[in-house]
Each structure stands twice: as C-alpha cells, then as structure tokens.
Write an enzyme that holds these catalytic residues in place. Structure first.
Site, PDB file in Angstrom:
ATOM      1  N   ASP A   1       8.790   6.071   8.463  1.00 25.92           N
ATOM      2  CA  ASP A   1       8.083   5.530   9.604  1.00 25.92           C
ATOM      3  C   ASP A   1       6.967   6.522   9.906  1.00 25.92           C
ATOM      4  OD1 ASP A   1       7.729   3.386  11.412  1.00 25.92           O
ATOM      5  OD2 ASP A   1       8.505   4.608  13.040  1.00 25.92           O
TER       6      ASP A   1
ATOM      7  N   ASN B   1       0.832  -1.210   0.000  1.00 30.22           N
ATOM      8  CA  ASN B   1       0.000   0.000   0.000  1.00 30.22           C
ATOM      9  C   ASN B   1       0.863   1.256   0.000  1.00 30.22           C
ATOM     10  OD1 ASN B   1      -2.761  -1.058   0.158  1.00 30.22           O
ATOM     11  ND2 ASN B   1      -2.108  -1.876   2.123  1.00 30.22           N
TER      12      ASN B   1
ATOM     13  N   PHE C   1      -5.373   2.237   4.378  1.00 31.20           N
ATOM     14  CA  PHE C   1      -4.903   1.136   5.217  1.00 31.20           C
ATOM     15  C   PHE C   1      -4.611   1.683   6.602  1.00 31.20           C
ATOM     16  CE2 PHE C   1      -1.320   3.071   3.127  1.00 31.20           C
ATOM     17  CZ  PHE C   1      -0.288   3.065   4.046  1.00 31.20           C
ATOM     18  N   GLY C   2      -4.250   0.816   7.512  1.00 26.91           N
ATOM     19  CA  GLY C   2      -3.920   1.254   8.862  1.00 26.91           C
ATOM     20  C   GLY C   2      -5.118   1.881   9.556  1.00 26.91           C
TER      21      GLY C   2
ATOM     22  N   LYS D   1      -5.753  12.112  -0.723  1.00 26.57           N
ATOM     23  CA  LYS D   1      -5.009  11.710   0.477  1.00 26.57           C
ATOM     24  C   LYS D   1      -3.522  12.055   0.308  1.00 26.57           C
ATOM     25  CE  LYS D   1      -3.569   7.848   3.331  1.00 26.57           C
ATOM     26  NZ  LYS D   1      -3.389   6.416   3.446  1.00 26.57           N
TER      27      LYS D   1
ATOM     28  N   ARG E   1       2.214  11.440   4.689  1.00 34.87           N
ATOM     29  CA  ARG E   1       3.219  10.792   3.850  1.00 34.87           C
ATOM     30  C   ARG E   1       3.446  11.600   2.584  1.00 34.87           C
ATOM     31  NH1 ARG E   1       1.288   6.232   4.069  1.00 34.87           N
ATOM     32  NH2 ARG E   1       2.524   5.529   5.828  1.00 34.87           N
TER      33      ARG E   1
END
Length: 192
Positions: free
Chosen positions: A68, A11, A148-149, A171, A177
């Site tokens: 991360d 993803n 996801f997540g 997004k 990100r």
C-alpha cells in the site's frame, strides 16, 4: 519459488517484476482466480498492506505480498496519505486526485511531500513488513507521461524531473516502492 503479488494494478506489477529475481515467479491475482476487491479498510498504509496480504493467504493459501502506498504532503498534515487512491472520490481517478491536490496546494509555499510504501509479506507462515520512503516536493503543474498515480506532480529530492519524466529503472532505484521491494528481495534471497 512462486509468490502472489496481491494487486490488480498492471503498472505496479510491471514495476515490481523488474525488481524481482528471475527465480521468483510472480503470480497476479487473476492467475490465482481472485477477481474480488480485496478490502482496504485500515486507517494506516501498513494496516492496508497487511490486510491485503492476509486476505490472500487466508482465502487462497498462497504465500504472497501486498503493498500500500500513500502520498504524504507536509502542509496538509500528511494527507492524502492512506486515502491517496480515493482522494477525489471512489472512482480512483489519478487525474481527479492530482487536480484536487494541486487545488489544495495553491498559494502554499511549503511543497514538501513524501511517498511511503509498505510491503507486507506472508511467507512460510510468518509475516514481515518493509517500508520505503522517497522524499520530494509537489510541483505546480503536471510534467511527464510515464508512471502512474501522482507521478507527474512529484519531484524527488535531488532531481530535476518528476517520477513521470524518469525512466522506470531510475524510478525503481530511488523510489519508495523500489526501496521496500529491495528489502523484500533481500529477505527472499536469504531464504533461498
């Protein structure tokens, strides 16, 4: 230019590939023959990103970047933070993580949270880091099937929908990100 993205998360690869210019070929860990779990033993998001990128550079010799990400919830003193992926245990289940977080958020009126991504880049024997933050709130019930997540329970500030209800392009534009990767791309373009 070839760059390794130090992740096995398909993803994330899909999300980042959409942001990287065509002249940069993204290599996965599988493409370079890396099948081991890269250590993430630092106590900060930045520390883990640097540790992963350094591991690939030292062990495989490729220019690479790693990220991360953590979800930091204000009323929980920044938790789950660096432990976001393993919040409900080592099985790294997004469903279990969301269930645990929603349980801990019951009866909480302050639902402010932010996603924080740090990208660490090793390029031409130099190290760089880039940070992206997206502020928002934790909603009470999961909504949406994309992403996801924690995406189904995170609603970014100024939007009516969760990350899981948004198109990937939106997004990427407003997300943590996407913000960190756009800084990375800016640097790569300046070096090209």
């Amino acid at each position: 230019m070839q760059l390794v993205f130090a992740t096995n998360n398909s993803n994330k690869i899909k999300e980042v590939q959409a942001l990287i210019p065509d002249h940069i070929k993204l290599l996965s860990l599988e493409a370079i023959g890396c099948y081991e779990d890269i250590p993430e033993t630092q106590n900060t998001i930045e520390g883990n990103a640097i540790q992963k990128a350094t591991y690939i550079k030292e062990k495989y010799g490729y220019d690479c970047f790693a990220d991360d990400t953590g979800l930091e919830v204000e009323v929980l003193n920044g938790q789950p933070g660096v432990f976001s992926a393993r919040y409900a245990g080592e099985q790294r289940s997004a469903e279990d993580n969301m269930t645990k977080l929603l349980m801990e958020m019951q009866n909480k009126t302050n639902r402010n949270a932010q996603f924080k991504t740090v990208v660490a880049l090793h390029l031409n024997n130099k190290q760089y880091t880039f940070t992206g933050i997206c502020e928002g709130e934790i909603i009470e019930n999961k909504q949406g099937g994309n992403g996801f997540g924690y995406d189904p329970i995170f609603k970014p500030k100024g939007f009516k929908e969760t990350f899981a209800e948004m198109e990937l392009s939106l997004k990427n534009k407003i997300g943590h990100r996407g913000k960190a990767i756009s800084q990375l791309v800016g640097l790569l373009n300046s070096k090209n």
